[in-house]
Design an enzyme around this catalytic site. Structure first.
Site, mmCIF file in Angstrom:
data_model
loop_
_atom_site.group_PDB
_atom_site.id
_atom_site.type_symbol
_atom_site.label_atom_id
_atom_site.label_comp_id
_atom_site.label_asym_id
_atom_site.label_seq_id
_atom_site.Cartn_x
_atom_site.Cartn_y
_atom_site.Cartn_z
ATOM 1 C CG LEU A 63 -1.871 -1.233 1.327
ATOM 2 C CD1 LEU A 63 -2.683 -1.168 2.624
ATOM 3 C CD2 LEU A 63 -2.796 -1.328 0.132
ATOM 4 C CG ASN A 94 6.851 -1.433 -1.972
ATOM 5 O OD1 ASN A 94 7.942 -0.992 -2.263
ATOM 6 N ND2 ASN A 94 5.841 -1.496 -2.836
ATOM 7 C CG ASP A 304 3.320 -9.206 -6.009
ATOM 8 O OD1 ASP A 304 3.650 -8.736 -4.904
ATOM 9 O OD2 ASP A 304 4.105 -9.238 -6.985
#
Length: 416
Positions: A63, A94, A304
């Site tokens: 996100l 991420n 993913d």
């Protein structure tokens, strides 16, 4: 109070599997399961061909928040996950900053508490994900991290992976290692095959994945540490894992829904939504990957999910960022590729892999449920996207099955 009427239970481990029952949910628990329950004060949910399973878990979700809120906030990400039928998501490191210590994990746990979707943070494996020094693995697990992963970064230093697996095994933690050898991959951005050669795009051979998997399996053998190999995209990679699993149980793997359904042929349009990491493989490889779905080699299928704004995707292919969203489409695609029992197993096995309590459809148990209709057919359009970012590789693709809603954490969320 919620009363689910005439729902078909899909739960292979239960005696109720395949049976039609009423379920009464009260105060977040399954109060009663019966043939005909009457409760006037309950909200009644009843639709044709309504099915229920334990809540689905997605083991690889990215996100935008923190750091890239314009891509997708945590609040919007939870809504997208719910729309896709997921009651639990594992949040990849991420972001900016990425969690690499106790405070980073605690922040993510606190900011996502009390949501209908349970958010399980994954911590960085190494400091700053630069592959030089281990992050604070034990402290992060104590704070709520469910795994450790340098997202989409291979662990180049074999000894560091060895030491990390040995250390993590002392507290039964799972380490993830991205299956790509950067020396072989080079600056490639697509698979090396006839289609991409004709397109003149910089390519990488599937050997880059196979070599890394072979190395990581050997290290897993030596350490007996718990290794998860995410987003495997090659048949040879799965064959290596299959051979390993015959004698050992400490390695698991996932495959993304796009690698099971899309091929490099999609790249002929130069649509950057099909720029994905690992790259899409050639069509015959995709067909062979599908044959592994019911084999037990693939442990979980993941969306993913990687939200990216138009500024990252509406570029020349060489300059676009790799990634596609997938939370809203994972079930609709997977449900076309295998039988319903296998579909649900692949969407729920992540609980056991990552040390989470497995939900049950049983009286007295906390309700963690996904409600769906498995036979609906429709074409996925932009209007179906709940995510803030619209970079879907599945626009215009046929779907089979729709999600009615989810119940989790004493809350319910229904799709229109």
């Amino acid at each position: 109070m919620i009363l689910l009427k005439n729902v078909i239970i899909v739960n292979a481990s239960s005696d109720l599997n395949g049976k039609k029952r009423d379920l009464l949910i009260k105060n977040g628990k399954i109060e009663k399961i019966g043939l005909s329950i009457k409760e006037e004060s309950a909200k009644i949910i009843e639709t044709a061909n309504l099915h229920v399973s334990i809540g689905w878990i997605d083991t690889s979700v990215s996100l935008g928040e923190p750091g890239f809120e314009e891509r997708q906030t945590l609040e919007n990400g939870v809504k997208a996950a719910a729309a896709g039928g997921f009651t639990t998501i594992m949040l990849n490191p991420n972001n900016q900053p990425n969690p690499q210590d106790q405070s980073g994990i605690k922040y993510l746990k606190n900011v996502t508490a009390h949501q209908v979707v349970s958010v399980l943070p994954v911590g960085s494996f190494t400091l700053n994900q630069n592959g030089e020094h281990l992050a604070e693995l034990y402290d992060m697990q104590e704070a709520g991290a469910v795994s450790f992963y340098d997202y989409k970064h291979e662990v180049t230093n074999a000894n560091l992976l060895k030491v990390g697996l040995q250390y993590a095994s002392s507290f039964n933690a799972v380490v993830q290692s991205f299956p790509q050898n950067k020396d072989i991959a080079g600056k490639g951005m697509v698979n090396e095959d006839i289609v991409t050669t004709n397109l003149g795009l910089k390519s990488m051979p599937s050997l880059a994945e196979e070599l890394q998997i072979a190395r990581d399996l050997r290290i897993a053998t030596y350490t007996n540490g718990r290794l998860h190999i995410p987003t495997v995209s090659t048949v040879e990679g799965l064959k290596l894992i299959k051979k390993y699993k015959k004698t050992a149980k400490n390695v698991t793997c996932s495959v993304s829904i796009h690698h099971l359904s899309l091929s490099s042929k999609e790249l002929e349009t130069f649509d950057a939504n099909f720029k994905i990491q690992p790259p899409l493989r050639e069509e015959k490889e995709v067909k062979q990957l599908q044959k592994f779905l019911a084999s037990g080699v693939i442990d979980v299928v993941t969306s993913d999910h990687v939200p990216l704004t138009i500024e990252h995707k509406d570029l020349e292919f060489d300059h676009a960022t790799a990634g596609t969203i997938g939370l809203e489409t994972a079930f609709g695609i997977l449900n076309q590729l295998t039988d319903l029992t296998t579909t649900i197993e692949l969407l729920t096995k992540g609980y056991s892999i990552f040390n989470q309590e497995i939900p049950e459809i049983k009286e007295g148990q906390i309700a963690n449920l996904t409600l769906f209709e498995p036979d609906t057919s429709y074409t996925f359009e932009k209007s179906h996207i709940v995510s803030t970012s619209k970079n879907s590789a599945f626009l215009g693709k046929p779907m089979r099955g729709s999600v009615v809603g989810i119940i989790n954490n004493k809350k319910a969320l229904w799709n229109e």
